[in-house]
Scaffold this active site. Sequence first.
Site, PDB file in Angstrom:
ATOM      1  N   LYS A  55      -7.379  -3.334 -16.177  1.00 58.62           N
ATOM      2  CA  LYS A  55      -6.681  -3.835 -14.933  1.00 58.62           C
ATOM      3  C   LYS A  55      -5.407  -4.643 -15.103  1.00 58.62           C
ATOM      4  O   LYS A  55      -4.671  -4.803 -14.164  1.00 58.62           O
ATOM      5  CB  LYS A  55      -7.681  -4.960 -14.185  1.00 58.62           C
ATOM      6  CG  LYS A  55      -9.023  -4.471 -13.599  1.00 58.62           C
ATOM      7  CD  LYS A  55      -9.706  -5.630 -12.951  1.00 58.62           C
ATOM      8  CE  LYS A  55     -10.960  -5.066 -12.343  1.00 58.62           C
ATOM      9  NZ  LYS A  55     -12.047  -4.891 -13.340  1.00 58.62           N
ATOM     10  N   SER A 305     -13.598   1.587 -19.861  1.00 61.94           N
ATOM     11  CA  SER A 305     -12.666   0.626 -19.169  1.00 61.94           C
ATOM     12  C   SER A 305     -12.470  -1.064 -19.541  1.00 61.94           C
ATOM     13  O   SER A 305     -11.688  -1.428 -19.160  1.00 61.94           O
ATOM     14  CB  SER A 305     -13.170   0.392 -17.562  1.00 61.94           C
ATOM     15  OG  SER A 305     -14.615  -0.102 -17.378  1.00 61.94           O
TER      16      SER A 305
HETATM   17  C1  LIG Z   1     -12.843  -3.989 -12.731  1.00 64.09           C
HETATM   18  C2  LIG Z   1     -13.659  -2.972 -13.874  1.00 64.09           C
HETATM   19  C3  LIG Z   1     -14.039  -1.863 -13.472  1.00 64.09           C
HETATM   20  C4  LIG Z   1     -14.134  -1.442 -11.985  1.00 64.09           C
HETATM   21  O1  LIG Z   1     -12.732  -0.993 -11.800  1.00 64.09           O
HETATM   22  P1  LIG Z   1     -12.332  -1.171 -10.019  1.00 64.09           P
HETATM   23  O2  LIG Z   1     -10.970  -0.846  -9.940  1.00 64.09           O
HETATM   24  O3  LIG Z   1     -12.811  -2.620  -9.604  1.00 64.09           O
HETATM   25  O4  LIG Z   1     -13.345  -0.018  -9.383  1.00 64.09           O
HETATM   26  C5  LIG Z   1     -14.884  -1.170 -14.217  1.00 64.09           C
HETATM   27  N1  LIG Z   1     -14.976  -1.609 -15.774  1.00 64.09           N
HETATM   28  C6  LIG Z   1     -14.502  -2.787 -16.173  1.00 64.09           C
HETATM   29  C7  LIG Z   1     -14.628  -3.372 -17.469  1.00 64.09           C
HETATM   30  C8  LIG Z   1     -13.651  -3.576 -14.999  1.00 64.09           C
HETATM   31  O5  LIG Z   1     -12.989  -4.716 -15.515  1.00 64.09           O
END
Ligand SMILES: *Cc1c(COP(=O)(O)O)cnc(C)c1O
Length: 324
Positions: A55, A305
């Site tokens: 993010k 992510s």
């Molecule tokens: C925010 C987040 C997501 C989901 O992403 P979105 O853009 O909100 O759909 C997935 N994995 C992690 C680690 C996150 O911080």
Amino acid sequence: MQTTSPDITGILDAARLIAPHLPPTPMWSYPVLDARLGAEVHVKHENIQPTGAFKVRGGITLLTRMSEAERGRGVLTYSTGNHAQSIAYAARIFGAPCTVVMPENPNPAKVAAVEALGAAVELKGATVVEAGEYAAALAADRRNRLVSPADEPDLIEGVGTLYLEMFARRPDLDVLFVPVGAGTSAAAACLAARALAPRCRVIAVQSARAPAAHDSWRAGEPVRRPVGTLAEGLATGSAFAVPRAIMRELLDDFMLVSDEEIAAAQRLLLTDAHTLAELAGAAALAALTKRREEFAGARIGVVCSGGNAGPAELQRLLGGGNAA
Ligand SMILES: *Cc1c(COP(=O)(O)O)cnc(C)c1O
């Protein structure tokens, strides 16, 4: 607030904007993981970002595009987790005052992480929705820039740089699995794939214990759903308009996995890919694991992510217990 919809031009611009602050993250294949899944699996490591999640790409893009005067008045957002750290991190780069509203009884580690970045934390409301209502009123009062967790083209375009990096390395991916909470990342993946890898299928994944975006996509209209998942990055109770519109047009498939399947994938990342994912960061691999027969022999992108596993989550992971 910027009102145009996010697009590939904006993603390319964001890549230029974040370059001074964030190097590209690595993407690796691991022989043991490939053998286990019978495919060529490319793991994109967003868990090693300075804030522990992708993010921050969006936060830096958004703050960079604000005017100096607007930044000087400060930014205000609401979140329990990685979004808060992203905005606080970006605000610190520019010396912009930053306030994060969190629901009451927050995870103390998350409060500490945001405060360590120099942001002020205010606790209000029982849920993120209530915190968001309070945040909107407070931002209007103080003339702060209110940052939505997802209905922000700048965040989506910033996050899209992750997929530019992926497709630049592997324009030949057959399929890409992306975890969904608010949907910025999956929306960005769709935009980047359409421009750079049009034959790559994009498959979104949510926890069955927080299926609002999935159910909204299937229904063709926004629905609210309860949130019971332990995967904090995926714990969103309603769909956000901007990412929803993009997913509706471009997303190839959307699936659900259980928290137990996510926890198993988190262990695979630890053993086979030598890397720590938080639960949300393992959801994409859980989705692939579930559909490995269908994708045998394929070239597959998997977004790891984030890596912000808290103490309780680490204990479950290392103890081999279930996520449930
Ligand atoms: C925010 C987040 C997501 C989901 O992403 P979105 O853009 O909100 O759909 C997935 N994995 C992690 C680690 C996150 O911080």
